[in-house]
Motif scaffolding. Structure first.
Motif, short mmCIF file in Angstrom:
data_model
loop_
_atom_site.label_atom_id
_atom_site.label_comp_id
_atom_site.label_asym_id
_atom_site.label_seq_id
_atom_site.Cartn_x
_atom_site.Cartn_y
_atom_site.Cartn_z
N GLN A 175 -40.37 -16.05 -28.47
CA GLN A 175 -39.91 -14.69 -28.20
C GLN A 175 -38.48 -14.76 -27.69
N ARG A 176 -37.58 -14.17 -28.44
CA ARG A 176 -36.16 -14.17 -28.06
C ARG A 176 -35.84 -12.89 -27.31
N GLU A 177 -35.23 -13.06 -26.14
CA GLU A 177 -34.96 -11.93 -25.28
C GLU A 177 -33.47 -11.86 -24.95
N GLU A 178 -32.98 -10.65 -24.82
CA GLU A 178 -31.64 -10.42 -24.33
C GLU A 178 -31.74 -9.86 -22.91
N THR A 179 -31.21 -10.57 -21.95
CA THR A 179 -31.19 -10.11 -20.57
C THR A 179 -29.74 -10.09 -20.10
N PRO A 180 -29.46 -9.42 -18.99
CA PRO A 180 -28.08 -9.44 -18.49
C PRO A 180 -27.56 -10.84 -18.22
N ALA A 181 -28.47 -11.77 -17.93
CA ALA A 181 -28.04 -13.14 -17.64
C ALA A 181 -27.80 -13.95 -18.91
N GLY A 182 -28.11 -13.38 -20.08
CA GLY A 182 -27.91 -14.09 -21.34
C GLY A 182 -29.16 -14.08 -22.20
N LYS A 183 -29.07 -14.70 -23.35
CA LYS A 183 -30.20 -14.77 -24.27
C LYS A 183 -31.12 -15.91 -23.88
N THR A 184 -32.41 -15.64 -23.91
CA THR A 184 -33.39 -16.66 -23.54
C THR A 184 -34.48 -16.72 -24.60
N GLN A 203 -35.64 -26.38 1.48
CA GLN A 203 -35.10 -25.42 2.43
C GLN A 203 -35.20 -24.00 1.88
N PHE A 204 -35.58 -23.05 2.74
CA PHE A 204 -35.64 -21.66 2.32
C PHE A 204 -34.24 -21.06 2.32
N VAL A 205 -33.94 -20.31 1.25
CA VAL A 205 -32.63 -19.69 1.07
C VAL A 205 -32.85 -18.21 0.76
N VAL A 206 -32.06 -17.33 1.37
CA VAL A 206 -32.15 -15.90 1.13
C VAL A 206 -31.14 -15.49 0.06
N ASN A 207 -31.61 -14.76 -0.95
CA ASN A 207 -30.77 -14.28 -2.05
C ASN A 207 -29.89 -15.40 -2.63
N PRO A 208 -30.51 -16.47 -3.14
CA PRO A 208 -29.73 -17.60 -3.65
C PRO A 208 -29.02 -17.26 -4.96
N VAL A 209 -28.02 -18.07 -5.32
CA VAL A 209 -27.32 -17.89 -6.59
C VAL A 209 -28.23 -18.36 -7.72
N HIS A 210 -27.82 -18.07 -8.96
CA HIS A 210 -28.66 -18.31 -10.13
C HIS A 210 -29.09 -19.77 -10.24
N GLU A 211 -28.16 -20.69 -10.07
CA GLU A 211 -28.47 -22.12 -10.24
C GLU A 211 -29.52 -22.57 -9.24
N MET A 212 -29.45 -22.10 -8.03
CA MET A 212 -30.43 -22.46 -7.00
C MET A 212 -31.79 -21.82 -7.30
N LYS A 213 -31.75 -20.60 -7.78
CA LYS A 213 -33.00 -19.90 -8.12
C LYS A 213 -33.74 -20.64 -9.22
N GLU A 214 -33.00 -21.18 -10.19
CA GLU A 214 -33.62 -21.92 -11.29
C GLU A 214 -34.30 -23.20 -10.81
N ARG A 215 -33.81 -23.78 -9.71
CA ARG A 215 -34.38 -25.04 -9.20
C ARG A 215 -35.45 -24.81 -8.14
N ALA A 216 -35.67 -23.57 -7.75
CA ALA A 216 -36.57 -23.27 -6.62
C ALA A 216 -38.02 -23.56 -6.97
N ASP A 217 -38.79 -24.05 -5.98
CA ASP A 217 -40.23 -24.22 -6.18
C ASP A 217 -41.02 -23.11 -5.48
N VAL A 218 -40.32 -22.20 -4.80
CA VAL A 218 -40.89 -20.95 -4.30
C VAL A 218 -39.88 -19.86 -4.58
N ASN A 219 -40.32 -18.77 -5.20
CA ASN A 219 -39.41 -17.67 -5.54
C ASN A 219 -40.13 -16.36 -5.28
N LEU A 220 -39.76 -15.66 -4.21
CA LEU A 220 -40.45 -14.44 -3.81
C LEU A 220 -39.46 -13.31 -3.59
N VAL A 221 -39.86 -12.11 -4.00
CA VAL A 221 -39.16 -10.89 -3.59
C VAL A 221 -40.04 -10.23 -2.55
N ILE A 222 -39.47 -9.98 -1.37
CA ILE A 222 -40.24 -9.47 -0.24
C ILE A 222 -39.60 -8.18 0.24
#
Length: 703
Positions: free
Chosen positions: A366-375, A158-177
């Motif tokens: 490569q260790r990164e610091e982002t607002p969402a946490g360290k990745t 199902q397509f979702v507009v502006n999903p929360v982080h957990e949903m975005k991580e599971r998405a198989d399509v992720n677009l900014v339009i």
């Protein structure tokens, strides 16, 4: 204080725009919020005209650690040079907004988006883009239309507009339009083998939500907006000069534009232009000649643009003679860099990329610091665009925003086909050097990286290719161009990049250069034509290397994985890491131990790997009931002998189990330092091991 606030529901979440409270000295300032995320976006328009020959607009997006309640790493403990995320979001804002301003406007404009509060469930990228448009809308800047953006993801079908982080991580399509209230201007994102129809559905959903956002922003502008600056009609060309250049240059232009080859055509067009200008300024004084030359060059550029576009629309023929859907000649080669773990050259027409792949271990992530946490990033991709690739000589410097953006697009397109860490425990880095460029170098990077990955023996799930599409639209007529040249990109109406496998799309980027956007029928035609082109390119790549090699390069580190019990991790690491460092130094290997007990041993020398594994097994092995061991007597007691059967593990041979016959004193049979064959006869709940020399000898038939 005149505070104006407007809100709108987008995807089940409230987005609020507020102006009049903060940064009031800016030409326009808006705070955009959703959930606990807040972004302050300011727009400033200088009050003087600058002598630029381009639209002087700069856009900067800035994350702030304090907004997410974190402290920056490093010695200085403050934000430094912009991160890759900040660069990409700055580009995301700039691309759909720039076409909304008159090209001849020369008052310097600056947009700064500063994150005030960050809630990872409500990302700040689309908020910043909407805020930038609203801030310019309020300001005196002559923005023709407001733009807005949403993120569209597909989650569980199902397509979702502006999903929360957990949903975005599971998405198989992720677009900014992004777009206006009636047309799409920009698309950026990736997918897991999505179909062209899926992409069109996502765009349709986004268009409706964008229209709602813009309606709300228009209310804000109506309530708080300032009078707009009049950009004027733009530079006026003398009609006599226009007629002269058009008349004298028509034949010369037709001949020059037909020349094949990028540099040859550029040289021929310049020579033809200079001939016309020489005739124009003949007999004029220096000042008059200079002014006429400037105007004549502008006229000539428009003539070239119109000639190219007319040739495509009317004659179905492009600058290099191809039809709209033709792909330039392709040749590929792999294994070019002998010591590289994987390498490839991908050439399409006059665009060429040389790509190398390096395989590393977990120490190389490569260790990164982002607002969402360290990745941790296990796949890195660098795109380099040196000046020689276009025949130029200029200073080398740090990667520019364009290079960072192209690298991100290529990486995104390839992420979904890479093997998991569990099945392929390597860290990967791709480096693309553009050796020649005449359009679509980012897509050459995608194709070259695919070939280099396969050459390195990385078991990707499917090859990925990329193609850049263009558009020429004149009235009701349009032509979609496959595999565009640099001039077609510069003179056309759209730059549309599509990456994917034979199964579907994995990477997607589109920028429309006309404020009116493009219609669905054009987008559908472009997607269909892009698919055909992508399949053709994949078939050409397969002629060179159809699948990943079965073995890694001899120069690549070989990672061997073994499993130990979790309670043995402490023994392997040792006090302060002494034991594991000792093994690494003795065997010249890298060892990674995970909390699950998984141990990865990396080395390019199989003998060194085997030696390290043997040492690890000796340290972490456990006694088995019934098993025979050759141990060393470590201590003698009245009731028996303590024997070390392997490092760190010992057991007791009771005096009654030293020999078949009765033993009076332990030292009559064994002494400290003796090697002795023993059998494990019991291990109690506390882990204490009982050994028997008597049973070991009996099993061998010895006395």
């Amino acid at each position: 204080m005149n505070i104006v606030t407007r809100s709108v529901d987008i995807g089940g979440k409230t987005i609020t725009f507020e102006t009049g409270k903060l940064a009031k000295q800016a030409s326009g300032a808006v705070v955009v919020s959703c959930g606990d995320s807040q972004v302050l976006v300011t727009a400033v328009v200088a009050n003087t005209t600058q002598p630029f020959d381009f639209l002087p607009l700069t856009v900067d997006y800035m994350d702030r650690n304090g907004a997410s309640g974190t402290i920056p790493g490093g010695y200085l403990k403050r934000e430094g040079r912009g991160s890759e995320r900040e660069t990409l979001i700055s580009r995301l804002i700039d691309r759909p907004i720039r076409p909304m301003f008159p090209k001849h406007f020369r008052m310097e404009m600056q947009c700064i988006a500063t994150v005030m509060s960050f809630d990872k469930d409500h990302d700040t990228d689309v908020l910043a883009l909407c805020g930038a448009a609203a801030a310019f809308g309020i300001s005196p800047a002559p923005m023709s239309e407001l733009v807005a953006a949403v993120r569209v993801c597909r989650v569980d079908g199902q397509f979702v507009v502006n999903p929360v982080h957990e949903m975005k991580e599971r998405a198989d399509v992720n677009l900014v339009i992004a777009g206006t209230s009636h047309a799409i201007l920009m698309v950026e994102g990736g997918a897991v083998a999505a179909s062209e129809a899926d992409m069109l559905d996502a765009l349709d959903l986004a268009q409706g939500e964008i229209a709602k956002l813009i309606a709300t922003m228009q209310e804000l502008v109506a309530a708080a907006g300032k009078p707009k600056l009049d950009p004027g009609p733009g530079p006026q060309i003398d009609e006599d000069i226009k007629k002269f250049v058009s008349a004298k240059g028509k034949t010369k232009l037709a001949k020059a534009i037909a020349v094949g080859g990028k540099h040859e055509r550029t040289t021929a067009l310049k020579a033809a232009r200079d001939e016309v200008i020489a005739l124009l300024v003949d007999g004029k004084e220096a000042a008059e000649a200079a002014a006429a030359t400037t105007q004549a060059k502008e006229v000539w550029e428009k003539l070239v643009k119109n000639a190219m576009r007319s040739q495509v629309i009317e004659s179905n023929r492009r600058l290099d003679g191809r039809k709209p859907d033709d792909i330039r000649a392709i040749w590929c080669e792999v294994g070019v860099g002998t010591r590289a773990h994987g390498s490839a050259i991908f050439t399409r027409g006059e665009t060429q990329a040389y790509v190398t792949i390096a395989l590393g271990t977990d120490d190389d992530v490569q260790r990164e610091e982002t607002p969402a946490g360290k990745t941790e990033r296990r796949f890195m991709l660098s795109y380099n665009f040196p000046p020689f690739c276009t025949g130029e000589a200029r200073r080398l410097g740090a990667p520019r925003r364009r290079e960072v953006g192209h690298a991100a697009l290529a990486r995104r397109a390839l992420m979904t086909v890479l093997p998991s860490k569990e099945s392929f425990p390597y860290v990967l880095r791709s480096t693309s050097e553009v050796l020649e460029s005449n359009g679509s170098s980012s897509m050459a990077t995608v194709c070259g990286t695919t070939l280099a990955l396969m050459d390195a023996g990385v078991p990707i799930t499917a090859p990925v290719a990329g193609i850049a599409m263009g558009l020429i639209a004149e009235g009701d007529k349009f032509a979609v161009l496959s595999d565009i040249l640099g001039d077609e990109d510069h003179l056309g109406d759209m730059d549309f990049k599509v990456c994917g496998t034979t199964a579907g799309i994995t990477g997607f980027q589109m920028d429309v250069k006309i404020a009116t956007g493009i219609k669905r029928e054009i987008m559908a035609a472009a997607l269909d034509q892009a698919r055909n082109g992508r399949l053709h390119i994949l078939a050409e790549m397969a002629k060179t290397l159809p699948a990943s090699r079965s073995e890694l390069s001899r120069w690549a580190p070989k990672i061997t994985t073994l499993q130990i019990k979790q309670d043995k991790i402490r023994d392997l690491i040792g006090p302060g890491g002494k034991v594991i460092r000792g093994i690494q130094d003795a065997c010249d290997v890298r060892i990674k131990v995970e909390d699950s007990g998984r141990v990865d041993v990396a080395s390019s020398d199989p003998a060194k790997t085997e030696k390290a594994i043997q040492m690890i097994r000796e340290i972490t092995q456990e006694a088995e009931i019934g098993a025979l061991y050759v141990g060393v007597v470590k201590r003698i007691a009245d009731f028996g002998a303590f024997v070390e059967i392997f490092p760190g593990t010992d057991g007791l041979i009771h005096i009654s189990h030293l020999a078949k016959e009765r033993v009076e004193r332990v030292t009559d049979v064994v002494n400290e330092g003796d090697e002795v064959l023993v059998r494990v006869i019991d291990i109690d709940k506390a882990g204490k091991i009982r050994l028997s020399r008597k049973e070991a000898l009996e099993s061998l038939g010895a006395n």
